[in-house]
Design an enzyme around this catalytic site. Structure first.
Site, PDB file in Angstrom:
ATOM      1  N   GLU A  46      -3.572  43.441 -23.154  1.00 50.87           N
ATOM      2  CA  GLU A  46      -3.677  44.910 -23.155  1.00 50.87           C
ATOM      3  C   GLU A  46      -5.158  45.309 -23.264  1.00 50.87           C
ATOM      4  OE1 GLU A  46      -2.472  46.571 -26.968  1.00 50.87           O
ATOM      5  OE2 GLU A  46      -1.900  48.483 -26.056  1.00 50.87           O
ATOM      6  N   ASN A 106      -1.982  53.961 -20.888  1.00 52.81           N
ATOM      7  CA  ASN A 106      -2.282  52.583 -21.273  1.00 52.81           C
ATOM      8  C   ASN A 106      -1.457  51.717 -20.317  1.00 52.81           C
ATOM      9  OD1 ASN A 106      -2.630  50.117 -22.520  1.00 52.81           O
ATOM     10  ND2 ASN A 106      -2.289  50.893 -24.590  1.00 52.81           N
ATOM     11  N   LYS A 123       2.441  52.066 -20.604  1.00 56.73           N
ATOM     12  CA  LYS A 123       3.037  51.826 -21.931  1.00 56.73           C
ATOM     13  C   LYS A 123       3.891  53.001 -22.403  1.00 56.73           C
ATOM     14  CE  LYS A 123       1.431  50.284 -26.539  1.00 56.73           C
ATOM     15  NZ  LYS A 123       0.197  49.879 -27.260  1.00 56.73           N
ATOM     16  N   GLU A 142      -3.521  55.968 -30.433  1.00 52.45           N
ATOM     17  CA  GLU A 142      -2.937  55.867 -29.080  1.00 52.45           C
ATOM     18  C   GLU A 142      -2.211  57.153 -28.683  1.00 52.45           C
ATOM     19  OE1 GLU A 142      -1.306  52.295 -27.349  1.00 52.45           O
ATOM     20  OE2 GLU A 142      -1.632  51.275 -29.248  1.00 52.45           O
ATOM     21  N   CYS A 168       2.213  45.479 -25.700  1.00 50.98           N
ATOM     22  CA  CYS A 168       2.017  45.459 -27.144  1.00 50.98           C
ATOM     23  C   CYS A 168       3.180  46.005 -27.957  1.00 50.98           C
ATOM     24  CB  CYS A 168       0.701  46.149 -27.511  1.00 50.98           C
ATOM     25  SG  CYS A 168       0.210  45.710 -29.201  1.00 50.98           S
ATOM     26  N   ASN A 193      -2.877  44.059 -28.428  1.00 51.44           N
ATOM     27  CA  ASN A 193      -4.011  44.152 -29.364  1.00 51.44           C
ATOM     28  C   ASN A 193      -3.377  44.531 -30.692  1.00 51.44           C
ATOM     29  OD1 ASN A 193      -7.057  45.317 -27.823  1.00 51.44           O
ATOM     30  ND2 ASN A 193      -5.309  44.497 -26.717  1.00 51.44           N
TER      31      ASN A 193
HETATM   32  N1  CDV Z   1      -1.722  48.060 -29.536  1.00 54.36           N
HETATM   33  C1  CDV Z   1      -0.576  48.184 -30.236  1.00 54.36           C
HETATM   34  O1  CDV Z   1       0.403  48.707 -29.739  1.00 54.36           O
HETATM   35  N2  CDV Z   1      -0.590  47.740 -31.525  1.00 54.36           N
HETATM   36  C2  CDV Z   1       0.538  47.848 -32.395  1.00 54.36           C
HETATM   37  C3  CDV Z   1       0.073  47.981 -33.826  1.00 54.36           C
HETATM   38  C4  CDV Z   1      -0.164  49.362 -34.204  1.00 54.36           C
HETATM   39  C5  CDV Z   1       1.037  47.429 -34.821  1.00 54.36           C
HETATM   40  C6  CDV Z   1       1.473  46.674 -32.265  1.00 54.36           C
HETATM   41  O2  CDV Z   1       2.685  46.929 -32.206  1.00 54.36           O
HETATM   42  O3  CDV Z   1       1.045  45.529 -32.277  1.00 54.36           O
END
Ligand code: CDV
Length: 309
Positions: A46, A106, A123, A142, A168, A193
């Site tokens: 990501e 994203n 996303k 975000e 993510c 991330n």
């Molecule tokens: N980049 C993300 O979506 N990170 C989230 C954090 C906030 C927990 C994740 O679900 O990994």
């Protein structure tokens, strides 16, 4: 046998001051390694081209937009597409997308082995908050900088099979995998991330975060009989740590390749998409076993209703 030699190209940290060109150079090194390892598909994380900028509060749109790509490929990213084409490798990576209409997402893309973009995902599950939160050690904005994705969870015919993407936080939601599972997904490409600490619960550190990371990807793979390729941006970025834990999970839910560092690192596995068949034809044969008459509230209700009756 439908073989895809997959490279999970974990990236170490990208600092705020790193240029796109410098970051792309590191991605090219990983692509060359992947070529030497016989990879036909390479997955990057990501927001691969920048630092995880939602940790910073910004108000000026011009400052925010510097983290976004208005074209893909663009001048800084063209070398990635050229190198991938040279090696005959399909690639997938995440970046902040600014559309011609001025919308911010994203996003992840997938190319074919000739460097043409053949699929795009924006996303859907955006974590965090939209205003500055003084109670946190670092921000997770975000919801401020991105719109929720408007493309659903598309599954694309590619690499001889059915390929899907998510990003993510999406990996924590069973709906993500099931919506793709219902489209016959055989491999899910997933960059992340993830801060090593929960900024709202100090006791939740890297060990828990890595456990949850594996838990959700292994269960998503198993319950939908699909490969899952999870790839981190890891290490200490702008002074804040991100977990590694990149892994390739087979359709039985087992980890078959795993990163051992928090730096640029390639993990490789020779994935046979036909390994998805057994689970899809037996215990997770959806058309035989699902009971949709009892699932209605999943799409008609967002939160928990008290009582349940
Ligand atoms: N980049 C993300 O979506 N990170 C989230 C954090 C906030 C927990 C994740 O679900 O990994």
């Amino acid at each position: 046998m439908r073989k895809v030699v997959v490279g999970g190209a974990q990236l170490g940290p990208n600092q705020k001051t790193d240029s796109r060109a410098r970051i792309v150079e590191r991605m090219l090194v990983l692509l060359d390694q992947a070529n030497s390892s016989g990879c036909t598909l390479v997955v990057f994380p990501e927001l691969a081209l920048t630092t995880f900028f939602p940790r910073w509060f910004m108000e000026k749109q011009s400052e925010i937009d510097q983290w976004f790509e208005a074209s893909m490929p663009g001048p800084d990213t063209q070398p990635l597409f050229d190198r991938a084409r040279l090696h005959n490798i399909a690639i997938s990576f995440g970046y902040a997308e600014l559309t011609p209409d001025g919308l911010h997402y994203n996003t992840s893309i997938l190319t074919d082995q000739q460097g043409n973009i053949i699929a795009r995902y924006r996303k859907i599950h955006l974590p965090g908050h939209s205003e500055f939160d003084s109670s946190r050690d670092f921000q997770h904005l975000e919801k401020r900088y991105f719109l929720p994705g408007d493309l659903g969870f598309p599954v694309t015919q590619a690499m001889g099979g059915r390929i899907g993407m998510c990003i993510c936080n999406d990996r924590r939601w069973p709906e993500t995998y099931r919506v793709m599972g219902l489209q016959g997904v055989e491999m899910i490409l997933l960059g992340y991330n993830t801060p090593s600490f929960n900024s709202q619960k100090v006791t939740e550190g890297p060990e828990d975060r890595l456990f949850h990371n594996a838990l959700v990807m292994q269960s998503g793979a198993y319950q939908n009989s699909s490969w899952v390729v999870g790839v981190a941006k890891a290490g200490i970025e702008d002074g804040f740590p991100l977990i590694g834990g990149s892994m390739i999970v087979n359709p039985d839910g087992r980890i078959v390749a795993a990163a051992t560092t928090e730096d640029d690192e390639l993990i490789v596995h020779d994935c046979d998409l036909d390994e998805c068949n057994f689970g899809k034809e037996t215990i997770f044969n959806f058309s035989r076993h699902r009971r949709i008459e009892h699932y209605g509230i999943i799409t008609s209700q967002v939160g928990v209703l008290n009582g349940g009756d």
